[in-house]
Motif scaffolding. Sequence first.
Motif, PDB file in Angstrom:
ATOM      1  N   UNK A 175       0.705  -1.123  -0.184  1.00 51.82           N
ATOM      2  CA  UNK A 175       0.063   0.052   0.069  1.00 51.82           C
ATOM      3  C   UNK A 175       0.900   1.276   0.128  1.00 51.82           C
ATOM      4  N   UNK A 176       0.242   2.265  -0.540  1.00 49.44           N
ATOM      5  CA  UNK A 176       0.978   3.674  -0.653  1.00 49.44           C
ATOM      6  C   UNK A 176       1.451   4.038   0.883  1.00 49.44           C
ATOM      7  N   UNK A 177       2.744   4.707   0.629  1.00 44.46           N
ATOM      8  CA  UNK A 177       3.156   5.050   1.996  1.00 44.46           C
ATOM      9  C   UNK A 177       4.511   5.907   1.664  1.00 44.46           C
ATOM     10  N   UNK A 178       4.827   6.719   2.728  1.00 44.80           N
ATOM     11  CA  UNK A 178       6.440   7.259   2.700  1.00 44.80           C
ATOM     12  C   UNK A 178       7.176   6.493   3.488  1.00 44.80           C
ATOM     13  N   UNK A 179       8.607   6.697   3.187  1.00 42.63           N
ATOM     14  CA  UNK A 179       9.392   5.705   4.008  1.00 42.63           C
ATOM     15  C   UNK A 179       9.816   6.640   5.223  1.00 42.63           C
TER      16      UNK A 179
END
Length: 319
Positions: A175-179
């Motif tokens: 799923x979409x995320x930032x690190x």
Amino acid sequence: MENFPVINLEKLNGEEKGATMEKIKDACENWGFFELLNHGISHELMDAVERLTKEHYKKCLEQRFKQLMASKGLEGVQAEVHDMDWESTFHLRHLPYSNISEIPDLQDDYRKIMKEFAVKLEKLAEELLELLDENLGLEKGYLKKALCGSKGPSFGTKVSNYPPCPKPELIEGLRAHTDAGGIILLFQDDKVSGLQLLKDGHWIDVPPMRHSIVINLGDQLEVITNGKYKSVLHRVIAQTDGNRMSIASFYNPGSDAVIYPAPALVEKEGDDEEKNHVYPKFVFDDYMKLYAGLKFQAKEPRFEAMRGATSGLGPIATA
């Protein structure tokens, strides 16, 4: 759509250095991602890592993954799944100390090659941080030092496989995320695509290229650069055929590192409110505790939560 930034690091050694540094600067400011060629890690080493990773998945993880998905009823899924990813993963830790010898089922030659690969990636990460120092006008070594806690930085690798998925329209590979962390170095499959980043409201494919290393910036570099560089939403699309390999190594702050905007990048108080926005100051471990439960949500509320949680760390200097 503009072309995804691909950077030939060899060109830093000649008369194209200025243009290459400008390309890196543009990628950091406008993409949060770029792809490296001629990065100094041998093709032979990368080929060995890929071969052994794929063999290990086939031998030790493939059947386990199929059983897990079946037990969760995902093979016959009929409705969209929002709380799970179609991926098989395990994690290796390299710094401040290694756990490679403790991971079960790894053959000795695989352990050895992953240790060797990690050393090369750590060196590449630190070289890249110096290039970012230069582009940002920071003193050499600033970013590396900013990520060091009392025991140095944290460095680890997430080894992932994204097997064929029967219903890719209903479940994402990841799923979409930032690190959350600092700088991320990805060795991805060059035959099976799936990695995408969000740019200007559109999902853009990160092109699979043989022997490349994909770089992306994490939340902590956004804070340290006071928003000059941004972490970017990305995701993995599941595919109906092919097994996508992904080896992502995270060069992150040490757990007790205090993260805050570089004073040289914080504007003195003036009329421009947007320029004067200052990111919070916090301990990295506190951010990670928050991130663990909110990974797949927007990052801005995480930053605001840290502003309230660690106000006792003192003010942030300005240039």
